[in-house]
Every structure is written in structure tokens, then in C-alpha cells.
Design an enzyme around this catalytic site. Structure first.
Site, PDB file in Angstrom:
ATOM      1  N   CYS A 163      77.842   4.238 115.664  1.00  0.00           N
ATOM      2  CA  CYS A 163      78.505   5.385 116.263  1.00  0.00           C
ATOM      3  C   CYS A 163      79.326   4.877 117.443  1.00  0.00           C
ATOM      4  O   CYS A 163      78.783   4.185 118.312  1.00  0.00           O
ATOM      5  CB  CYS A 163      77.483   6.421 116.729  1.00  0.00           C
ATOM      6  SG  CYS A 163      78.272   7.815 117.567  1.00  0.00           S
TER       7      CYS A 163
ATOM      8  N   HIS B 192      67.918   9.887 108.723  1.00  0.00           N
ATOM      9  CA  HIS B 192      69.187   9.154 108.830  1.00  0.00           C
ATOM     10  C   HIS B 192      68.940   8.023 109.826  1.00  0.00           C
ATOM     11  O   HIS B 192      69.017   8.212 111.030  1.00  0.00           O
ATOM     12  CB  HIS B 192      70.251  10.143 109.349  1.00  0.00           C
ATOM     13  CG  HIS B 192      71.573   9.532 109.687  1.00  0.00           C
ATOM     14  ND1 HIS B 192      72.717   9.798 108.956  1.00  0.00           N
ATOM     15  CD2 HIS B 192      71.963   8.698 110.679  1.00  0.00           C
ATOM     16  CE1 HIS B 192      73.752   9.160 109.487  1.00  0.00           C
ATOM     17  NE2 HIS B 192      73.312   8.490 110.535  1.00  0.00           N
TER      18      HIS B 192
ATOM     19  N   ASN C  21      74.071   1.815 109.470  1.00  0.00           N
ATOM     20  CA  ASN C  21      72.997   2.573 108.826  1.00  0.00           C
ATOM     21  C   ASN C  21      72.271   1.626 107.889  1.00  0.00           C
ATOM     22  O   ASN C  21      72.802   0.598 107.485  1.00  0.00           O
ATOM     23  CB  ASN C  21      73.594   3.695 107.966  1.00  0.00           C
ATOM     24  CG  ASN C  21      74.269   4.738 108.796  1.00  0.00           C
ATOM     25  OD1 ASN C  21      75.347   4.510 109.319  1.00  0.00           O
ATOM     26  ND2 ASN C  21      73.642   5.872 108.937  1.00  0.00           N
TER      27      ASN C  21
ATOM     28  N   HIS D 127      69.460   4.180 111.336  1.00  0.00           N
ATOM     29  CA  HIS D 127      70.248   2.952 111.466  1.00  0.00           C
ATOM     30  C   HIS D 127      69.272   1.770 111.508  1.00  0.00           C
ATOM     31  O   HIS D 127      68.078   1.946 111.775  1.00  0.00           O
ATOM     32  CB  HIS D 127      71.117   3.019 112.726  1.00  0.00           C
ATOM     33  CG  HIS D 127      72.263   3.996 112.588  1.00  0.00           C
ATOM     34  ND1 HIS D 127      73.571   3.599 112.510  1.00  0.00           N
ATOM     35  CD2 HIS D 127      72.271   5.348 112.477  1.00  0.00           C
ATOM     36  CE1 HIS D 127      74.344   4.676 112.372  1.00  0.00           C
ATOM     37  NE2 HIS D 127      73.577   5.746 112.349  1.00  0.00           N
TER      38      HIS D 127
ATOM     39  N   ARG E  96      82.150   7.786 105.978  1.00  0.00           N
ATOM     40  CA  ARG E  96      82.332   8.469 107.275  1.00  0.00           C
ATOM     41  C   ARG E  96      81.610   7.694 108.382  1.00  0.00           C
ATOM     42  O   ARG E  96      82.223   7.002 109.167  1.00  0.00           O
ATOM     43  CB  ARG E  96      81.826   9.922 107.170  1.00  0.00           C
ATOM     44  CG  ARG E  96      82.281  10.836 108.298  1.00  0.00           C
ATOM     45  CD  ARG E  96      81.491  10.706 109.587  1.00  0.00           C
ATOM     46  NE  ARG E  96      80.065  10.951 109.447  1.00  0.00           N
ATOM     47  CZ  ARG E  96      79.176  10.690 110.410  1.00  0.00           C
ATOM     48  NH1 ARG E  96      79.563  10.169 111.563  1.00  0.00           N
ATOM     49  NH2 ARG E  96      77.884  10.909 110.215  1.00  0.00           N
ATOM     50  N   ASP E  97      80.294   7.773 108.398  1.00  0.00           N
ATOM     51  CA  ASP E  97      79.539   7.106 109.472  1.00  0.00           C
ATOM     52  C   ASP E  97      79.829   5.608 109.434  1.00  0.00           C
ATOM     53  O   ASP E  97      79.938   4.962 110.481  1.00  0.00           O
ATOM     54  CB  ASP E  97      78.032   7.364 109.267  1.00  0.00           C
ATOM     55  CG  ASP E  97      77.238   7.258 110.548  1.00  0.00           C
ATOM     56  OD1 ASP E  97      77.824   6.880 111.575  1.00  0.00           O
ATOM     57  OD2 ASP E  97      76.036   7.550 110.527  1.00  0.00           O
TER      58      ASP E  97
HETATM   59  C1  LIG Z   1      84.363  17.652 119.787  1.00  0.00           C
HETATM   60  C2  LIG Z   1      85.623  17.133 120.438  1.00  0.00           C
HETATM   61  C3  LIG Z   1      86.859  17.562 119.678  1.00  0.00           C
HETATM   62  C4  LIG Z   1      85.674  17.715 121.841  1.00  0.00           C
HETATM   63  O1  LIG Z   1      86.687  17.059 122.587  1.00  0.00           O
HETATM   64  P1  LIG Z   1      87.383  17.770 123.814  1.00  0.00           P
HETATM   65  O2  LIG Z   1      88.361  16.797 124.406  1.00  0.00           O
HETATM   66  O3  LIG Z   1      86.340  18.344 124.715  1.00  0.00           O
HETATM   67  O4  LIG Z   1      88.079  18.968 123.014  1.00  0.00           O
HETATM   68  P2  LIG Z   1      89.216  19.976 123.311  1.00  0.00           P
HETATM   69  O5  LIG Z   1      88.849  21.239 122.612  1.00  0.00           O
HETATM   70  O6  LIG Z   1      89.539  20.030 124.779  1.00  0.00           O
HETATM   71  O7  LIG Z   1      90.456  19.327 122.525  1.00  0.00           O
HETATM   72  C5  LIG Z   1      91.042  18.100 122.928  1.00  0.00           C
HETATM   73  C6  LIG Z   1      92.062  17.683 121.888  1.00  0.00           C
HETATM   74  O8  LIG Z   1      91.399  17.417 120.647  1.00  0.00           O
HETATM   75  C7  LIG Z   1      91.933  18.272 119.613  1.00  0.00           C
HETATM   76  N1  LIG Z   1      90.824  18.656 118.745  1.00  0.00           N
HETATM   77  C8  LIG Z   1      89.753  19.403 119.057  1.00  0.00           C
HETATM   78  N2  LIG Z   1      88.969  19.535 117.994  1.00  0.00           N
HETATM   79  C9  LIG Z   1      89.561  18.896 116.979  1.00  0.00           C
HETATM   80  C10 LIG Z   1      89.210  18.705 115.621  1.00  0.00           C
HETATM   81  N3  LIG Z   1      88.090  19.216 115.110  1.00  0.00           N
HETATM   82  N4  LIG Z   1      90.043  18.000 114.849  1.00  0.00           N
HETATM   83  C11 LIG Z   1      91.175  17.482 115.351  1.00  0.00           C
HETATM   84  N5  LIG Z   1      91.556  17.614 116.648  1.00  0.00           N
HETATM   85  C12 LIG Z   1      90.750  18.326 117.446  1.00  0.00           C
HETATM   86  C13 LIG Z   1      92.541  19.451 120.361  1.00  0.00           C
HETATM   87  O9  LIG Z   1      93.501  20.086 119.581  1.00  0.00           O
HETATM   88  C14 LIG Z   1      93.101  18.774 121.579  1.00  0.00           C
HETATM   89  O10 LIG Z   1      94.305  18.108 121.207  1.00  0.00           O
HETATM   90  P3  LIG Z   1      95.509  17.885 122.271  1.00  0.00           P
HETATM   91  O11 LIG Z   1      95.905  19.267 122.706  1.00  0.00           O
HETATM   92  O12 LIG Z   1      94.921  17.061 123.388  1.00  0.00           O
HETATM   93  O13 LIG Z   1      96.544  17.145 121.469  1.00  0.00           O
HETATM   94  C15 LIG Z   1      85.595  15.585 120.559  1.00  0.00           C
HETATM   95  O14 LIG Z   1      84.601  15.242 121.452  1.00  0.00           O
HETATM   96  C16 LIG Z   1      85.349  14.914 119.240  1.00  0.00           C
HETATM   97  O15 LIG Z   1      86.169  14.965 118.342  1.00  0.00           O
HETATM   98  N6  LIG Z   1      84.204  14.232 119.132  1.00  0.00           N
HETATM   99  C17 LIG Z   1      83.790  13.657 117.853  1.00  0.00           C
HETATM  100  C18 LIG Z   1      83.078  12.400 118.103  1.00  0.00           C
HETATM  101  C19 LIG Z   1      82.596  11.841 116.788  1.00  0.00           C
HETATM  102  O16 LIG Z   1      83.156  12.068 115.731  1.00  0.00           O
HETATM  103  N7  LIG Z   1      81.522  11.047 116.893  1.00  0.00           N
HETATM  104  C20 LIG Z   1      80.943  10.417 115.747  1.00  0.00           C
HETATM  105  C21 LIG Z   1      80.280  11.384 114.825  1.00  0.00           C
HETATM  106  S1  LIG Z   1      78.614  11.794 115.278  1.00  0.00           S
HETATM  107  C22 LIG Z   1      77.708  10.527 114.622  1.00  0.00           C
HETATM  108  O17 LIG Z   1      78.241   9.571 114.116  1.00  0.00           O
HETATM  109  C23 LIG Z   1      76.219  10.667 114.606  1.00  0.00           C
HETATM  110  C24 LIG Z   1      75.651  11.019 113.215  1.00  0.00           C
HETATM  111  C25 LIG Z   1      76.058  12.415 112.778  1.00  0.00           C
HETATM  112  O18 LIG Z   1      76.130  10.108 112.228  1.00  0.00           O
HETATM  113  C26 LIG Z   1      74.118  10.929 113.253  1.00  0.00           C
HETATM  114  C27 LIG Z   1      73.586   9.719 114.025  1.00  0.00           C
HETATM  115  O19 LIG Z   1      73.516   8.614 113.501  1.00  0.00           O
HETATM  116  O20 LIG Z   1      73.253   9.943 115.195  1.00  0.00           O
END
Ligand SMILES: CC(C)(COP(=O)([O-])OP(=O)([O-])OC[C@H]1O[C@@H](n2cnc3c(N)ncnc32)[C@H](O)[C@@H]1OP(=O)([O-])[O-])[C@@H](O)C(=O)NCCC(=O)NCCSC(=O)C[C@@](C)(O)CC(=O)[O-]
Length: 301
Positions: free
Chosen positions: A240, A207, A249, A209, A15-16
């Protein structure tokens, strides 16, 4: 100083790790990667995320990956969920647990999930309520705990505050993330000590990196405090997409080599893990960043 006798590795490579690859890795390769990791002894593994495919296209096939996996008893298959839509995906694919995620940096949170820290906690409330009623365990992650890619000062207190809120929402583990790999051991200890003042030490995970090459030293600092929940990523994959400059990581092979040397059990077989690091690295067309994987290559092929 008392080191833990055992450490629980939470493997995040599929995933990450893969969420930050330029090329989209096909579901079948992800499945093979996850199954090889489980064969090597990994017992807690992140298989993907149910996030918007527009935001992170690399994870759009998580449902496919989940459906193709041959599950092994005793192994926890976890997915990342940013909201109820993600939670429904996790439920439909029978994930064993989910991860919710917020941050100690307002700017990062806004860029990563399009809302403030306070709003993210509100957004996660229905997710945690549903997960609790359906007996799905959830862990929570606090990004940018040791520094922000956007230059804001991150105080240990800010990290402790978000950690406490997530713990009060019922998360069984709070994973303190150095998203951009800038932490050093003394600073890491200060942050972890601040967090340990507000939540129990045994629910704290780390966690880190390895952007500045400090991750192993920081893991050692956490182990010295008695923390035994460690995230890592095979072959050091990762980063990320919403944290500029973040690299991978810490490599699982490097962590397991260190744990083996300290007599701390992880349940992971190092030669099998190293083979798996080379499997995914060969697929991606570059060597693993892990020193251990490179050093052991001739010994395991
Ligand atoms: C949170 C949102 C969805 C807000 O995004 P948004 O644009 O504010 O959301 P929305 O509710 O307005 O929806 C926009 C569109 O996304 C769809 N949507 C809405 N939710 C989902 C979902 N769950 N699955 C699939 N689709 C989804 C929704 O249906 C819509 O589709 P459209 O009508 O435009 O076709 C967006 O910002 C997002 O997906 N962000 C994720 C970013 C991400 O994955 N980042 C990496 C992970 S975090 C990380 O790596 C850090 C970590 C954990 O490892 C620790 C570290 O190292 O720091």
C-alpha cells in the site's frame, strides 16, 4: 477443527498489486493479466480503483481497463471506491461490485484517505445508500487489523468495532486486512475471534500481506476457524503506497497450492495461474516472490 470444503479467492493483483508498482503498467497489460487470471479459474477479481489519480497514479486508467475487458459470465469484476465520485466511476463502468475501505488505525486512515475513521464511515454512508438502491453489492475492508505502520497499538476490540459498523452499513463481506504483514497465527486468531463475536463468521474475509513471511500460516489459522473468503495477489504483487514498509500480498499461487494440498476447492487451475504469475513478473522484469511459482516454472513452460 473443521476446514471449509471450498474457498473463494478474491484476486487483488491488478489493483492492490499494481497500485504499488513504481512503473505505470499500461491498461492493455492489466487487461491481459485480468483475462489470464479469469482463464485460470479466478471468479472474483479486483480490476482497479476509482481513487484520486494524484494519490494513486497507477490506478488512473481504471475506466480504460474496465472498458477494454471482455467480461465472462459468472465472474465478479470489482473496484475500490473511496467516495461518491469513485462510486460514480464504478457505476459508469458497470462494475459488478464495489469495495469501501476504512481502518483500525487512525493515523493510517488519515494518510490513506485523508480523514478519520469516523469521518470515513460518514463518507461511505451515501455510497452504501446508493449502492443498495442500485443493487450493487459492496464489501468492506479494515486495514491495519494486525498492526499499524505508525506504532499505535491495535486492539482486537478496535478491529471488531470498525468491522461491526461496516457490517451494519450493509457490507456483504468484511475483509480483515493485515496491511503490513506483521500478524502471527495466534494473534490472527485472537483478532478474528473478536470480530466473529460481533458479526457472523461467514461474512468475514481475510486479506494478509506477507511482509514477515507469516501470511500462509495466518490463512491456515483462518481456515481452521472455518473462514473461507481469502484475498490474494498473483505473483505476490502489492503493498500500500500509504503504509511504509508494506510488501506484497500473499501470492495466489501459494494459497492455491496450500488449498489443493488440503483438499479445499478454489476452482483455480494452478499451472495456468503460475503461467500468469510469470507473465506479469516477466513484464515487470523480476521473478515472482511466490515460492510455488518459482518451483513450478520448469514444469509449466
Ligand atoms: C479519498 C481521497 C480522494 C481524498 O482525498 P482529498 O484530497 O481529501 O479529496 P478531495 O475531495 O478534497 O479531492 C481532491 C481531488 O481529488 C479528486 N478526487 C476525489 N475523489 C476522487 C475519486 N474517487 N476519483 C478521482 N478523483 C477524485 C477531486 O476531484 C479533487 O481533484 P482536484 O480538484 O484537486 O483536481 C484520496 O485520499 C484518495 O484517493 N485516496 C486513495 C488512496 C488509495 O487508493 N490507497 C490505496 C487503497 S487502500 C489499500 O490498498 C488497503 C487495502 C484495501 O488493500 C487493504 C489493506 O491491505 O489494508
Amino acid at each position: 477443527m473443521t476446514y471449509p470444503r471450498k474457498a473463494r479467492i478474491f484476486e487483488v493483483g491488478a489493483r492492490d498489486g499494481l497500485q504499488n508498482e513504481k512503473q505505470i503498467v499500461p491498461a492493455d497489460i492489466k487487461v491481459e493479466l485480468i483475462e489470464r487470471l479469469v482463464d485460470a479459474g479466478v471468479s472474483a477479481i479486483e480490476t482497479g480503483s476509482y481513487v484520486s489519480p494524484k494519490w494513486v497514479p497507477q490506478m488512473a486508467d481504471t475506466a480504460d481497463v474496465m472498458s477494454k475487458l471482455t467480461r465472462r459470465d459468472g465472474v465478479t469484476y470489482a473496484v475500490l471506491t473511496p467516495n461518491m465520485k469513485g462510486y460514480e466511476g464504478a457505476l459508469a463502468s458497470n462494475a459488478d461490485e464495489i469495495e469501501i475501505f476504512s481502518a483500525a488505525s487512525e493515523i493510517f486512515n488519515q494518510k490513506n484517505i485523508n480523514c478519520s475513521i469516523a469521518e470515513s464511515l460518514e463518507r461511505f454512508a451515501p455510497v452504501t445508500e446508493a449502492a443498495t438502491s442500485q443493487n450493487i453489492p459492496y464489501r468492506a475492508s479494515v486495514s491495519c487489523a494486525l498492526g499499524s505502520p505508525f506504532g499505535e497499538e491495535i486492539t482486537p476490540q478496535a478491529v471488531a468495532d470498525v468491522s461491526k459498523k461496516l457490517y451494519d452499513m450493509g457490507a456483504y463481506e468484511i475483509s480483515i486486512a493485515d496491511t503490513i504483514g506483521v500478524g502471527t497465527p495466534i494473534k490472527t486468531k485472537k483478532v478474528l475471534e473478536a470480530v466473529a463475536e460481533v458479526i457472523p463468521l461467514d461474512v468475514i474475509g481475510v486479506h494478509f500481506h506477507d511482509t514477515y513471511g507469516q501470511a500462509l500460516a495466518n490463512y491456515h489459522a483462518a481456515l481452521e476457524m472455518g473462514i473461507s473468503r481469502l484475498d490474494s495477489s498473483v505473483a505476490g504483487l502489492g503493498g500500500c503506497p500509504y503504509a511504509p514498509g508494506a510488501t506484497g500480498n500473499v501470492a495466489t499461487e501459494d494459497v492455491v497450492y496450500m488449498l489443493d494440498g488440503m483438499g479445499i476447492e478454489s476452482g483455480i487451475d494452478l499451472p495456468s495461474l503460475v503461467k500468469t504469475a510469470w507473465f506479469i513478473s516477466d513484464y515487470l522484469g523480476r521473478p515472482p516472490v511466490s515460492s510455488v511459482a518459482r518451483a513450478m516454472k520448469g514444469k509449466i513452460h
